[in-house]
Design a protein around this motif. Structure first.
Motif, PDB file in Angstrom:
ATOM      1  N   SER A  21      -5.734  11.134  10.024  1.00  0.00           N
ATOM      2  CA  SER A  21      -5.849  10.595  11.380  1.00  0.00           C
ATOM      3  C   SER A  21      -4.516  10.685  12.123  1.00  0.00           C
ATOM      4  CB  SER A  21      -6.320   9.140  11.322  1.00  0.00           C
ATOM      5  OG  SER A  21      -6.388   8.570  12.606  1.00  0.00           O
ATOM      6  N   LEU A  22      -3.428  10.393  11.423  1.00  0.00           N
ATOM      7  CA  LEU A  22      -2.102  10.472  12.017  1.00  0.00           C
ATOM      8  C   LEU A  22      -1.784  11.900  12.453  1.00  0.00           C
ATOM      9  CD1 LEU A  22       0.757   9.398  12.645  1.00  0.00           C
ATOM     10  CD2 LEU A  22       1.311   9.752  10.231  1.00  0.00           C
ATOM     11  N   ILE A  23      -2.064  12.862  11.598  1.00  0.00           N
ATOM     12  CA  ILE A  23      -1.794  14.263  11.931  1.00  0.00           C
ATOM     13  C   ILE A  23      -2.646  14.713  13.116  1.00  0.00           C
ATOM     14  CG2 ILE A  23      -2.008  16.631  11.073  1.00  0.00           C
ATOM     15  CD1 ILE A  23      -1.243  15.541   8.281  1.00  0.00           C
ATOM     16  N   ALA A  24      -3.876  14.234  13.180  1.00  0.00           N
ATOM     17  CA  ALA A  24      -4.745  14.564  14.316  1.00  0.00           C
ATOM     18  C   ALA A  24      -4.168  14.019  15.621  1.00  0.00           C
ATOM     19  CB  ALA A  24      -6.142  14.009  14.088  1.00  0.00           C
ATOM     20  N   LEU A  25      -3.590  12.826  15.575  1.00  0.00           N
ATOM     21  CA  LEU A  25      -2.961  12.248  16.765  1.00  0.00           C
ATOM     22  C   LEU A  25      -1.784  13.099  17.223  1.00  0.00           C
ATOM     23  CD1 LEU A  25      -2.842   8.412  15.966  1.00  0.00           C
ATOM     24  CD2 LEU A  25      -4.207   9.531  17.736  1.00  0.00           C
ATOM     25  N   GLN A  26      -1.033  13.614  16.279  1.00  0.00           N
ATOM     26  CA  GLN A  26       0.120  14.438  16.621  1.00  0.00           C
ATOM     27  C   GLN A  26      -0.303  15.759  17.251  1.00  0.00           C
ATOM     28  OE1 GLN A  26       1.812  14.584  12.681  1.00  0.00           O
ATOM     29  NE2 GLN A  26       3.434  13.144  13.208  1.00  0.00           N
ATOM     30  N   GLN A  27      -1.410  16.294  16.797  1.00  0.00           N
ATOM     31  CA  GLN A  27      -1.776  17.653  17.178  1.00  0.00           C
ATOM     32  C   GLN A  27      -2.726  17.751  18.366  1.00  0.00           C
ATOM     33  OE1 GLN A  27      -3.342  19.275  13.510  1.00  0.00           O
ATOM     34  NE2 GLN A  27      -1.298  19.688  12.665  1.00  0.00           N
ATOM     35  N   LYS A  28      -3.507  16.701  18.638  1.00  0.00           N
ATOM     36  CA  LYS A  28      -4.578  16.833  19.630  1.00  0.00           C
ATOM     37  C   LYS A  28      -4.515  15.735  20.690  1.00  0.00           C
ATOM     38  CE  LYS A  28      -7.738  18.780  16.166  1.00  0.00           C
ATOM     39  NZ  LYS A  28      -9.032  18.593  15.462  1.00  0.00           N
ATOM     40  N   SER A  29      -4.415  16.153  21.959  1.00  0.00           N
ATOM     41  CA  SER A  29      -4.439  15.177  23.052  1.00  0.00           C
ATOM     42  C   SER A  29      -5.793  14.481  23.127  1.00  0.00           C
ATOM     43  CB  SER A  29      -4.125  15.864  24.379  1.00  0.00           C
ATOM     44  OG  SER A  29      -5.075  16.879  24.661  1.00  0.00           O
ATOM     45  N   SER A  30      -6.868  15.206  22.763  1.00  0.00           N
ATOM     46  CA  SER A  30      -8.207  14.609  22.785  1.00  0.00           C
ATOM     47  C   SER A  30      -8.301  13.451  21.801  1.00  0.00           C
ATOM     48  CB  SER A  30      -9.275  15.655  22.464  1.00  0.00           C
ATOM     49  OG  SER A  30      -9.051  16.232  21.174  1.00  0.00           O
ATOM     50  N   GLU A  31      -7.615  13.589  20.661  1.00  0.00           N
ATOM     51  CA  GLU A  31      -7.621  12.524  19.661  1.00  0.00           C
ATOM     52  C   GLU A  31      -6.795  11.338  20.145  1.00  0.00           C
ATOM     53  OE1 GLU A  31      -9.352  11.185  16.190  1.00  0.00           O
ATOM     54  OE2 GLU A  31      -9.603  13.142  17.175  1.00  0.00           O
ATOM     55  N   ARG A  32      -5.702  11.605  20.838  1.00  0.00           N
ATOM     56  CA  ARG A  32      -4.902  10.511  21.397  1.00  0.00           C
ATOM     57  C   ARG A  32      -5.713   9.730  22.421  1.00  0.00           C
ATOM     58  NH1 ARG A  32      -0.919  14.588  20.699  1.00  0.00           N
ATOM     59  NH2 ARG A  32      -1.024  15.340  22.840  1.00  0.00           N
ATOM     60  N   ARG A  33      -6.460  10.448  23.256  1.00  0.00           N
ATOM     61  CA  ARG A  33      -7.310   9.765  24.240  1.00  0.00           C
ATOM     62  C   ARG A  33      -8.415   8.980  23.557  1.00  0.00           C
ATOM     63  NH1 ARG A  33      -6.759  14.790  26.876  1.00  0.00           N
ATOM     64  NH2 ARG A  33      -8.834  15.421  26.133  1.00  0.00           N
ATOM     65  N   LYS A  34      -9.034   9.568  22.552  1.00  0.00           N
ATOM     66  CA  LYS A  34     -10.149   8.928  21.847  1.00  0.00           C
ATOM     67  C   LYS A  34      -9.715   7.646  21.165  1.00  0.00           C
ATOM     68  CE  LYS A  34     -13.350   9.788  17.991  1.00  0.00           C
ATOM     69  NZ  LYS A  34     -13.779  10.798  16.975  1.00  0.00           N
ATOM     70  N   ASP A  61       0.836  -1.192   0.000  1.00  0.00           N
ATOM     71  CA  ASP A  61       0.000   0.000   0.000  1.00  0.00           C
ATOM     72  C   ASP A  61       0.874   1.246   0.000  1.00  0.00           C
ATOM     73  OD1 ASP A  61      -2.454  -1.376   0.082  1.00  0.00           O
ATOM     74  OD2 ASP A  61      -2.180  -1.724   2.218  1.00  0.00           O
ATOM     75  N   ILE A  62       0.687   2.098  -1.024  1.00  0.00           N
ATOM     76  CA  ILE A  62       1.467   3.331  -1.136  1.00  0.00           C
ATOM     77  C   ILE A  62       0.521   4.517  -1.011  1.00  0.00           C
ATOM     78  CG2 ILE A  62       2.981   4.716  -2.598  1.00  0.00           C
ATOM     79  CD1 ILE A  62       3.858   2.141  -3.966  1.00  0.00           C
ATOM     80  N   ILE A  63       0.836   5.427  -0.086  1.00  0.00           N
ATOM     81  CA  ILE A  63       0.013   6.612   0.138  1.00  0.00           C
ATOM     82  C   ILE A  63       0.742   7.818  -0.440  1.00  0.00           C
ATOM     83  CG2 ILE A  63      -1.043   8.107   1.864  1.00  0.00           C
ATOM     84  CD1 ILE A  63      -1.259   5.698   3.707  1.00  0.00           C
ATOM     85  N   SER A  64       0.093   8.476  -1.403  1.00  0.00           N
ATOM     86  CA  SER A  64       0.734   9.605  -2.087  1.00  0.00           C
ATOM     87  C   SER A  64      -0.006  10.918  -1.867  1.00  0.00           C
ATOM     88  CB  SER A  64       0.812   9.320  -3.591  1.00  0.00           C
ATOM     89  OG  SER A  64      -0.489   9.096  -4.125  1.00  0.00           O
ATOM     90  N   SER A  65      -1.097  10.887  -1.116  1.00  0.00           N
ATOM     91  CA  SER A  65      -1.884  12.099  -0.896  1.00  0.00           C
ATOM     92  C   SER A  65      -1.993  12.418   0.590  1.00  0.00           C
ATOM     93  CB  SER A  65      -3.292  11.937  -1.478  1.00  0.00           C
ATOM     94  OG  SER A  65      -4.126  13.021  -1.099  1.00  0.00           O
ATOM     95  N   THR A  66      -1.820  13.680   0.936  1.00  0.00           N
ATOM     96  CA  THR A  66      -1.980  14.095   2.329  1.00  0.00           C
ATOM     97  C   THR A  66      -3.447  14.107   2.747  1.00  0.00           C
ATOM     98  OG1 THR A  66      -2.019  16.412   1.630  1.00  0.00           O
ATOM     99  CG2 THR A  66       0.110  15.485   2.301  1.00  0.00           C
ATOM    100  N   GLN A  67      -4.349  13.942   1.769  1.00  0.00           N
ATOM    101  CA  GLN A  67      -5.775  13.892   2.073  1.00  0.00           C
ATOM    102  C   GLN A  67      -6.250  12.482   2.388  1.00  0.00           C
ATOM    103  OE1 GLN A  67      -7.505  16.822   2.410  1.00  0.00           O
ATOM    104  NE2 GLN A  67      -5.407  17.573   2.115  1.00  0.00           N
ATOM    105  N   ASN A  68      -5.350  11.518   2.318  1.00  0.00           N
ATOM    106  CA  ASN A  68      -5.697  10.150   2.666  1.00  0.00           C
ATOM    107  C   ASN A  68      -6.194  10.111   4.116  1.00  0.00           C
ATOM    108  OD1 ASN A  68      -4.935   7.390   3.911  1.00  0.00           O
ATOM    109  ND2 ASN A  68      -4.786   7.001   1.717  1.00  0.00           N
ATOM    110  N   PRO A  69      -7.295   9.399   4.402  1.00  0.00           N
ATOM    111  CA  PRO A  69      -7.847   9.361   5.765  1.00  0.00           C
ATOM    112  C   PRO A  69      -6.848   8.900   6.819  1.00  0.00           C
ATOM    113  CG  PRO A  69      -9.405   8.445   4.195  1.00  0.00           C
ATOM    114  CD  PRO A  69      -8.131   8.668   3.438  1.00  0.00           C
ATOM    115  N   LYS A  70      -5.972   7.970   6.475  1.00  0.00           N
ATOM    116  CA  LYS A  70      -4.976   7.491   7.437  1.00  0.00           C
ATOM    117  C   LYS A  70      -3.977   8.587   7.790  1.00  0.00           C
ATOM    118  CE  LYS A  70      -5.185   2.549   6.323  1.00  0.00           C
ATOM    119  NZ  LYS A  70      -6.411   2.635   5.495  1.00  0.00           N
ATOM    120  N   ILE A  71      -3.619   9.404   6.803  1.00  0.00           N
ATOM    121  CA  ILE A  71      -2.696  10.506   7.052  1.00  0.00           C
ATOM    122  C   ILE A  71      -3.378  11.590   7.885  1.00  0.00           C
ATOM    123  CG2 ILE A  71      -1.290  12.293   5.981  1.00  0.00           C
ATOM    124  CD1 ILE A  71      -0.252   9.393   5.682  1.00  0.00           C
TER     125      ILE A  71
END
Length: 268
Positions: free
Chosen positions: A15-28, A3-13
């Motif tokens: 989600s990853l950025i949200a984890l980096q930026q938000k403690s609420s997302e890490r808890r969730k 699996d190759i991800i080439s877009s920053t709009q990919n849902p997995k990407i």
């Protein structure tokens, strides 16, 4: 890695950025991010569970780091994804991380999970707010061979990216547990661990205080110090002499001074 991800709009990407930026997302999600081969290696050695790996092959294979990490053999729950350099530039929290970011499951660590030595050395910090300070304390705790760092009533989560970065992986090498002050006091008392609170008032010099037995060094915030619960629970109040015009040190510097006094005393 198919699996190759080439877009920053990919849902997995996203989600990853949200984890980096938000403690609420890490808890969730119950996940946090680890960046770099060295940090991920420490994470694995601590027995943590890797959920997902994002790898940029061009950066991974061009690194000169002498890491023994073999990502192909890391067991994951959801898989390993290849990302382009453009995508990696968006998900990299810092430079020089060898093209590797992972999502890791937040471990469940109660106080009862701690394994302590006969002459345990523990750092307790109350209501720490700055991730960088806690990261620096963890580095000092690792260097001093401390048994654990206990964070009471934290104002930052233990897996904030800034904390992981400033600890350079010590968050994985030193057992680190969050709890309330009441829970921590009860735990220390029940295990016969002497409580030394760092405070200016009604205190004795730290180098005149016995730290050769099981000891918890308790630090408060630079702004407000420790709460009364800790002052009352203490077996001794200790202070670092202030010979200048200011009356306090950065909490991470104070922790390092007190930790290595314990190390010094135990080597006599």
């Amino acid at each position: 890695m198919t699996d190759i991800i080439s877009s920053t709009q990919n849902p997995k990407i996203k989600s990853l950025i949200a984890l980096q930026q938000k403690s609420s997302e890490r808890r969730k999600q119950g996940l946090f991010c680890v960046e770099g081969q060295r940090e991920l290696q420490h994470c694995l050695e601590a027995g943590m569970e890797i959920d997902t790996i994002f790898c940029c092959p061009e950066l991974l294979h061009s690194t000169s780091a002498d890491s023994t990490l073999d990502i192909e053999n890391v067991k994951t729950c959801r898989g390993t994804y290849e990302v382009t350099e453009n995508v990696y530039s968006k998900i990299a929290y810092r430079g020089g991380t060898e093209g590797l970011v992972a999502e890791v499951r937040v471990p469940v660590r109660p106080l009862s999970s701690l394994t302590l030595s006969d002459k345990a050395l523990i750092v307790v910090v109350e209501s720490v707010e700055k991730p960088g300070n806690l990261g620096a304390i963890l580095r000092s705790a690792d260097a001093a061979g401390a048994d654990a760092v206990i964070v009471c009533d934290p104002l930052t989560d233990l897996y904030n990216p800034n904390l992981i970065r400033s600890s350079i992986g010590a968050i994985f090498t030193v057992p680190c547990i969050a709890c309330t002050s009441d829970e921590c006091i009860s735990f220390l008392k029940s295990h016969g661990i002497r409580i030394l609170t760092a405070q200016l008032q009604d205190s004795q010099l730290y180098y005149e205080t016995d730290m050769t037995h099981a000891t918890a060094i308790v630090m408060g915030t630079e702004a407000t110090g420790l709460t009364d619960a800790w002052r009352k629970a203490a077996d001794a109040h200790i202070r670092i002499p202030m010979n200048g015009r200011l009356d306090s040190l950065n909490v991470s510097v104070s922790a390092a001074i007190l930790l290595f006094e314990a190390v010094r005393q135990r080597r006599l």
